[in-house]
Design an enzyme around this catalytic site. Structure first.
Site, PDB file in Angstrom:
ATOM      1  N   LYS A 220     -60.863 -29.555  27.085  1.00 48.26           N
ATOM      2  CA  LYS A 220     -61.824 -29.728  28.175  1.00 48.26           C
ATOM      3  C   LYS A 220     -62.753 -28.533  28.387  1.00 48.26           C
ATOM      4  O   LYS A 220     -63.790 -28.648  29.036  1.00 48.26           O
ATOM      5  CB  LYS A 220     -61.094 -30.034  29.486  1.00 48.26           C
ATOM      6  CG  LYS A 220     -60.399 -31.361  29.524  1.00 48.26           C
ATOM      7  CD  LYS A 220     -61.336 -32.550  29.516  1.00 48.26           C
ATOM      8  CE  LYS A 220     -61.789 -32.936  30.880  1.00 48.26           C
ATOM      9  NZ  LYS A 220     -62.479 -34.255  30.877  1.00 48.26           N
TER      10      LYS A 220
ATOM     11  N   SER B 177     -55.031 -33.859  22.225  1.00 52.56           N
ATOM     12  CA  SER B 177     -56.077 -33.302  23.081  1.00 52.56           C
ATOM     13  C   SER B 177     -55.605 -32.317  24.143  1.00 52.56           C
ATOM     14  O   SER B 177     -56.430 -31.662  24.772  1.00 52.56           O
ATOM     15  CB  SER B 177     -56.802 -34.448  23.777  1.00 52.56           C
ATOM     16  OG  SER B 177     -55.862 -35.280  24.422  1.00 52.56           O
TER      17      SER B 177
END
Ligand SMILES: Cc1ncc(COP(=O)(O)O)c(C=O)c1O
Length: 463
Positions: free
Chosen positions: A7, A261
């Site tokens: 992110k 992720s």
């Protein structure tokens, strides 16, 4: 300093483009998760002030990890939506720049650098890239880049089956708002996908695979066994999707990429992950068998289980019943051996139920001993309690002693709220009042009265 998720890419890309004047006024965002850390670290690198608004229910470990990066954490509101409204208001009042978690071209482009790295590092044939989907920023960015330079590569999104906002939106041709979002893979627990991310996905994404919570846990275990890495649930989502896709299409010998992720795993949640991983890999089955309360039936049961390895077993004598309930799990290697065992039980007239794919049974009912009861006017609901002190008292104040609580089970599971099973005796004439009090509490809740497993395991048919 690390933030253990991708992110940072989007947040930094957007913030690095801000003018000096904008940086001087500072940034703000609302997030209880990985985006918050991405914004905080970017702000630190760019030397700007960052305010991160999180719901008051955010676990301390999460807001502390943002504070450690130098941002100012403000805990406000009971839900993400309330935190976001406050952040937007404060953004206007202080002329800060709002950094959204996914729905902005610069955020999308930043996440898309993952796609660029894959293409650069993998020059041979590539069948598909599997991408976890929350609001859709990561997949939109990857698809926008990859489809331009390697259009033959499939881009497949992966969502939990109870947080499937993108799959539903794509199939309806418009953004769909979910009423209830499963919080287990909290990184992707999004009610509605972004406008721009949806537009790009409609154009560029080849499909979405949905996976169960058990399958995600199995992939977390696989990753640990292969690389000794622990992924968070959203981080293992793509791996689970790639595996389901290969199985479904019988794919062999192709090159696939699954994006892991994030690794912001709350340590306490590992207990649930390890419990469900074997179920997800179909190496363990959760079963219930009804045994007549006659001498020797326990031994007969053990004979019928035969060579199967029992991994969990619960039995309690029920003085009222003619038959007792045994709850147990067995290790399995093939579907065939499980089917053979179930047939042995059935042919000996021992009713056996496979609970393996019933979440109510795995989350709550397997922990109950004491058997079925005859409880007048019992209603059974699953409530999602916000994780903050005083919640139980607030719940009891609203409903008790007005009505008797006949069943209560809490087991820590997700992070967005505690999943609590409650039985409560409400006579038919009080139903309206009960519903209005339950609604006023503001906790999400759903009935489990029609779940056949509740009826089978906990309810005496005479009630
Ligand atoms: C670990 C992890 N994976 C996947 C996602 C999904 O990203 P997006 O919201 O861009 O779809 C997130 C979002 O926060 C995340 O934290």
């Amino acid at each position: 300093m690390e933030v253990f998720s991708f992110k940072l890419r989007g947040a930094y890309n957007m913030m690095a483009k801000l003018s000096q004047e904008q940086l001087d006024r500072g940034v703000i965002c609302s997030s209880a998760g990985n985006h918050a850390q991405g914004v905080a670290l970017s702000a630190r690198r760019l030397g700007c002030d960052a305010v991160i608004v999180m719901p008051v229910t955010t676990p301390e470990i999460k807001w502390r990890s943002v504070e450690r990066l130098g941002a100012t954490v403000v805990l406000k509101g009971d839900s993400y939506d309330e935190a976001q409204s406050y952040a937007k208001l404060r953004c206007e009042q202080e002329s800060r720049t709002f950094i959204p978690p996914f729905d902005h071209p610069d955020i999308i482009a930043g996440q898309g650098t993952v796609g660029m790295e894959i293409v650069r590092q993998l020059q041979g044939p590539l069948h598909a890239i599997f991408v976890p989907v929350g609001g859709g920023g990561l997949i939109a960015g990857i698809a926008a880049y990859v489809k331009r330079v390697r259009p033959e590569v499939k881009i497949i999104g992966v969502e939990p089956s109870d947080a499937n906002a993108m799959a539903l939106s794509l199939s309806h041709g418009q953004r769909v708002m979910l009423e209830h979002v499963g919080g287990f893979a909290d990184g992707v627990a999004v009610k509605v996908v972004g406008e721009e991310t949806f537009r790009l996905c409609q154009e560029l994404v080849d499909g979405i695979v949905l996976v169960s919570r058990d399958a995600i846990c199995a992939s977390i275990k696989d990753m640990f066994e292969e690389n000794r890495n622990i992924l968070e649930p959203a981080g293992a989502l793509a791996l689970a999707g790639a595996e389901a896709y290969c199985k479904y299409y019988g794919l062999k010998g192709e090159t696939l990429v699954a994006i892991s992720s994030g690794a912001n795993m709350n340590f306490d949640r590992l207990r649930l992950v390890t419990e469900l991983a074997d179920v997800g890999r179909k190496r363990e089955a959760v079963l219930a068998t009804f045994l007549p309360e006659v001498q020797g039936s326990f031994k007969k049961f053990a004979e019928l289980v035969g060579p199967m390895n029992i991994t969990e077993f619960k039995y309690r004598y029920d003085s009222n019943g003619k038959e007792a309930l045994v709850l147990y799990s067995v290790g399995i290697y093939t579907d065939l051996e499980l089917r053979a065992m179930m047939e042995r039980m059935e042919s000996s007239k021992l009713k056996t139920v496979n609970l393996t794919s019933n979440d109510l049974a795995k989350d709550h009912l397997r922990y109950f001993i004491g058997g079925r009861s005859e409880v007048k006017d019992e209603l059974v609901y699953r409530f999602i309690f916000p994780e903050r002190p005083g919640t139980l008292m607030q719940f009891l104040d609203a409903l008790s002693p007005r009505w008797n609580i006949s069943l209560f089970h809490y087991r820590a599971q997700g992070e967005t709220g505690a999943n609590v099973l409650v039985g409560i005796q409400v006579p038919p004439e009080d139903l309206d009042e009960f519903r209005s009090r339950a609604d006023n509490l503001g906790y999400e809740y759903m009935s489990e009265m029609n779940n056949e497993i509740y009826n089978l395991l906990l309810r005496n048919p005479k009630a």
